[in-house]
Motif scaffolding. Structure first.
Motif, PDB file in Angstrom:
ATOM      1  N   SER A 121       0.830  -1.212   0.000  1.00  0.00           N
ATOM      2  CA  SER A 121       0.000   0.000   0.000  1.00  0.00           C
ATOM      3  C   SER A 121       0.860   1.255   0.000  1.00  0.00           C
ATOM      4  O   SER A 121       0.531   2.240  -0.648  1.00  0.00           O
ATOM      5  CB  SER A 121      -0.919   0.011   1.223  1.00  0.00           C
ATOM      6  N   MET A 122       1.974   1.206   0.718  1.00  0.00           N
ATOM      7  CA  MET A 122       2.863   2.369   0.752  1.00  0.00           C
ATOM      8  C   MET A 122       3.495   2.603  -0.618  1.00  0.00           C
ATOM      9  O   MET A 122       3.601   3.744  -1.068  1.00  0.00           O
ATOM     10  CB  MET A 122       3.925   2.182   1.827  1.00  0.00           C
ATOM     11  N   ASP A 123       3.906   1.530  -1.295  1.00  0.00           N
ATOM     12  CA  ASP A 123       4.491   1.678  -2.630  1.00  0.00           C
ATOM     13  C   ASP A 123       3.455   2.190  -3.626  1.00  0.00           C
ATOM     14  O   ASP A 123       3.762   3.032  -4.467  1.00  0.00           O
ATOM     15  CB  ASP A 123       5.073   0.352  -3.115  1.00  0.00           C
ATOM     16  N   LYS A 124       2.245   1.702  -3.506  1.00  0.00           N
ATOM     17  CA  LYS A 124       1.168   2.167  -4.392  1.00  0.00           C
ATOM     18  C   LYS A 124       0.911   3.660  -4.169  1.00  0.00           C
ATOM     19  O   LYS A 124       0.730   4.416  -5.124  1.00  0.00           O
ATOM     20  CB  LYS A 124      -0.096   1.358  -4.106  1.00  0.00           C
ATOM     21  N   ALA A 125       0.936   4.075  -2.917  1.00  0.00           N
ATOM     22  CA  ALA A 125       0.744   5.494  -2.604  1.00  0.00           C
ATOM     23  C   ALA A 125       1.890   6.341  -3.155  1.00  0.00           C
ATOM     24  O   ALA A 125       1.667   7.447  -3.656  1.00  0.00           O
ATOM     25  CB  ALA A 125       0.622   5.684  -1.090  1.00  0.00           C
ATOM     26  N   LYS A 126       3.120   5.828  -3.089  1.00  0.00           N
ATOM     27  CA  LYS A 126       4.264   6.584  -3.607  1.00  0.00           C
ATOM     28  C   LYS A 126       4.181   6.743  -5.121  1.00  0.00           C
ATOM     29  O   LYS A 126       4.579   7.776  -5.655  1.00  0.00           O
ATOM     30  CB  LYS A 126       5.574   5.917  -3.206  1.00  0.00           C
ATOM     31  N   VAL A 127       3.657   5.737  -5.821  1.00  0.00           N
ATOM     32  CA  VAL A 127       3.463   5.862  -7.271  1.00  0.00           C
ATOM     33  C   VAL A 127       2.471   6.991  -7.550  1.00  0.00           C
ATOM     34  O   VAL A 127       2.715   7.853  -8.394  1.00  0.00           O
ATOM     35  CB  VAL A 127       2.987   4.536  -7.899  1.00  0.00           C
ATOM     36  N   LYS A 128       1.363   7.000  -6.827  1.00  0.00           N
ATOM     37  CA  LYS A 128       0.355   8.051  -7.021  1.00  0.00           C
ATOM     38  C   LYS A 128       0.920   9.426  -6.665  1.00  0.00           C
ATOM     39  O   LYS A 128       0.682  10.402  -7.381  1.00  0.00           O
ATOM     40  CB  LYS A 128      -0.889   7.756  -6.186  1.00  0.00           C
ATOM     41  N   GLU A 129       1.672   9.508  -5.548  1.00  0.00           N
ATOM     42  CA  GLU A 129       2.258  10.786  -5.159  1.00  0.00           C
ATOM     43  C   GLU A 129       3.254  11.281  -6.208  1.00  0.00           C
ATOM     44  O   GLU A 129       3.319  12.478  -6.488  1.00  0.00           O
ATOM     45  CB  GLU A 129       2.978  10.635  -3.818  1.00  0.00           C
ATOM     46  N   LYS A 144       3.183  10.653  -9.423  1.00  0.00           N
ATOM     47  CA  LYS A 144       2.418  11.151 -10.567  1.00  0.00           C
ATOM     48  C   LYS A 144       1.874  12.554 -10.291  1.00  0.00           C
ATOM     49  O   LYS A 144       1.943  13.437 -11.154  1.00  0.00           O
ATOM     50  CB  LYS A 144       1.273  10.198 -10.905  1.00  0.00           C
ATOM     51  N   ILE A 145       1.372  12.764  -9.090  1.00  0.00           N
ATOM     52  CA  ILE A 145       0.861  14.089  -8.716  1.00  0.00           C
ATOM     53  C   ILE A 145       1.999  15.104  -8.736  1.00  0.00           C
ATOM     54  O   ILE A 145       1.856  16.214  -9.260  1.00  0.00           O
ATOM     55  CB  ILE A 145       0.166  14.041  -7.341  1.00  0.00           C
ATOM     56  N   HIS A 146       3.139  14.707  -8.170  1.00  0.00           N
ATOM     57  CA  HIS A 146       4.285  15.607  -8.117  1.00  0.00           C
ATOM     58  C   HIS A 146       4.795  15.941  -9.516  1.00  0.00           C
ATOM     59  O   HIS A 146       5.191  17.084  -9.786  1.00  0.00           O
ATOM     60  CB  HIS A 146       5.391  14.980  -7.261  1.00  0.00           C
ATOM     61  N   MET A 147       4.776  14.971 -10.417  1.00  0.00           N
ATOM     62  CA  MET A 147       5.188  15.233 -11.796  1.00  0.00           C
ATOM     63  C   MET A 147       4.253  16.244 -12.453  1.00  0.00           C
ATOM     64  O   MET A 147       4.699  17.094 -13.223  1.00  0.00           O
ATOM     65  CB  MET A 147       5.233  13.932 -12.596  1.00  0.00           C
ATOM     66  N   GLY A 148       2.974  16.164 -12.142  1.00  0.00           N
ATOM     67  CA  GLY A 148       2.026  17.166 -12.640  1.00  0.00           C
ATOM     68  C   GLY A 148       2.352  18.549 -12.108  1.00  0.00           C
ATOM     69  O   GLY A 148       2.269  19.549 -12.830  1.00  0.00           O
ATOM     70  N   GLN A 149       2.764  18.625 -10.828  1.00  0.00           N
ATOM     71  CA  GLN A 149       3.143  19.908 -10.246  1.00  0.00           C
ATOM     72  C   GLN A 149       4.411  20.454 -10.908  1.00  0.00           C
ATOM     73  O   GLN A 149       4.507  21.655 -11.171  1.00  0.00           O
ATOM     74  CB  GLN A 149       3.351  19.764  -8.738  1.00  0.00           C
ATOM     75  N   ILE A 150       5.367  19.564 -11.195  1.00  0.00           N
ATOM     76  CA  ILE A 150       6.585  20.002 -11.878  1.00  0.00           C
ATOM     77  C   ILE A 150       6.257  20.481 -13.282  1.00  0.00           C
ATOM     78  O   ILE A 150       6.788  21.492 -13.753  1.00  0.00           O
ATOM     79  CB  ILE A 150       7.643  18.875 -11.898  1.00  0.00           C
ATOM     80  N   SER A 151       5.349  19.777 -13.960  1.00  0.00           N
ATOM     81  CA  SER A 151       4.931  20.193 -15.295  1.00  0.00           C
ATOM     82  C   SER A 151       4.315  21.591 -15.254  1.00  0.00           C
ATOM     83  O   SER A 151       4.604  22.436 -16.104  1.00  0.00           O
ATOM     84  CB  SER A 151       3.936  19.184 -15.870  1.00  0.00           C
ATOM     85  N   ASN A 152       3.483  21.857 -14.251  1.00  0.00           N
ATOM     86  CA  ASN A 152       2.897  23.195 -14.087  1.00  0.00           C
ATOM     87  C   ASN A 152       3.979  24.234 -13.808  1.00  0.00           C
ATOM     88  O   ASN A 152       3.935  25.351 -14.341  1.00  0.00           O
ATOM     89  CB  ASN A 152       1.870  23.193 -12.959  1.00  0.00           C
ATOM     90  N   ILE A 162      12.542  18.618  -6.144  1.00  0.00           N
ATOM     91  CA  ILE A 162      12.637  18.097  -7.512  1.00  0.00           C
ATOM     92  C   ILE A 162      13.101  16.639  -7.505  1.00  0.00           C
ATOM     93  O   ILE A 162      13.743  16.187  -8.439  1.00  0.00           O
ATOM     94  CB  ILE A 162      13.552  18.976  -8.389  1.00  0.00           C
ATOM     95  N   LYS A 163      12.747  15.904  -6.448  1.00  0.00           N
ATOM     96  CA  LYS A 163      13.035  14.468  -6.386  1.00  0.00           C
ATOM     97  C   LYS A 163      11.717  13.716  -6.314  1.00  0.00           C
ATOM     98  O   LYS A 163      10.715  14.225  -5.815  1.00  0.00           O
ATOM     99  CB  LYS A 163      13.891  14.136  -5.170  1.00  0.00           C
ATOM    100  N   ASP A 164      11.711  12.466  -6.828  1.00  0.00           N
ATOM    101  CA  ASP A 164      10.488  11.679  -6.756  1.00  0.00           C
ATOM    102  C   ASP A 164      10.278  11.192  -5.318  1.00  0.00           C
ATOM    103  O   ASP A 164      11.075  11.481  -4.426  1.00  0.00           O
ATOM    104  CB  ASP A 164      10.504  10.532  -7.787  1.00  0.00           C
ATOM    105  N   ARG A 165       9.220  10.475  -5.077  1.00  0.00           N
ATOM    106  CA  ARG A 165       8.861  10.078  -3.719  1.00  0.00           C
ATOM    107  C   ARG A 165       9.761   8.993  -3.134  1.00  0.00           C
ATOM    108  O   ARG A 165       9.681   8.686  -1.967  1.00  0.00           O
ATOM    109  CB  ARG A 165       7.391   9.662  -3.642  1.00  0.00           C
TER     110      ARG A 165
END
Length: 134
Positions: free
Chosen positions: A36-44, A46-54, A92-95
């Protein structure tokens, strides 16, 4: 005299039985919890990449170009008079605390996280995540 059997506390056997039960329950739940923690980190991520894109789009709007590296979002660019005053994004690092892979080809940007293992390719939680996956 009358002997009173006043028993306080637990015996060593009782404590060991309780610890064995707790250990068995932990062994059953731990794989689910880490999954569950790894699944949450994947989602986080993706969200963070969207923030970087913005943040990259805001940088482009202010400076009329994309930064050469992602560090351009966190530290002021002397070649851009409209930069800041605050950083566009702070982390600027992933989760998994790995660096993102950022490539700039003209006006086309590519952003990728290598996932849990931090290496290219992989499957499951080790799979690469890119902006195209959002």
């Amino acid at each position: 005299m009358l002997a009173i059997n006043n028993r306080k506390g637990m015996t060593l056997i009782e404590i060991m039985i309780v610890l064995a039960i707790i250990g068995g329950i932990s062994a059953l739940l731990l794989p689910r919890l880490t999954g569950s923690m790894d699944k949450a980190k994947v989602k986080e991520t993706k969200i963070h990449m969207g923030q970087i894109s913005n943040a990259l789009q805001m940088y482009y709007t202010d400076c009329n170009k994309y930064p050469q590296t992602l560090e351009g979002l966190t530290t002021q660019d002397p070649n851009c008079s409209n930069w800041g005053p605050e950083p566009y994004i702070k982390n600027i690092k992933d989760r998994w605390e790995h660096d993102y892979v950022y490539e700039l080809n003209g006006s086309e940007i590519h952003l990728k996280s290598y996932g849990k293992d931090g290496r290219e390719g992989g499957s499951g939680y080790d799979a690469d995540i890119s902006l195209d996956d959002l």
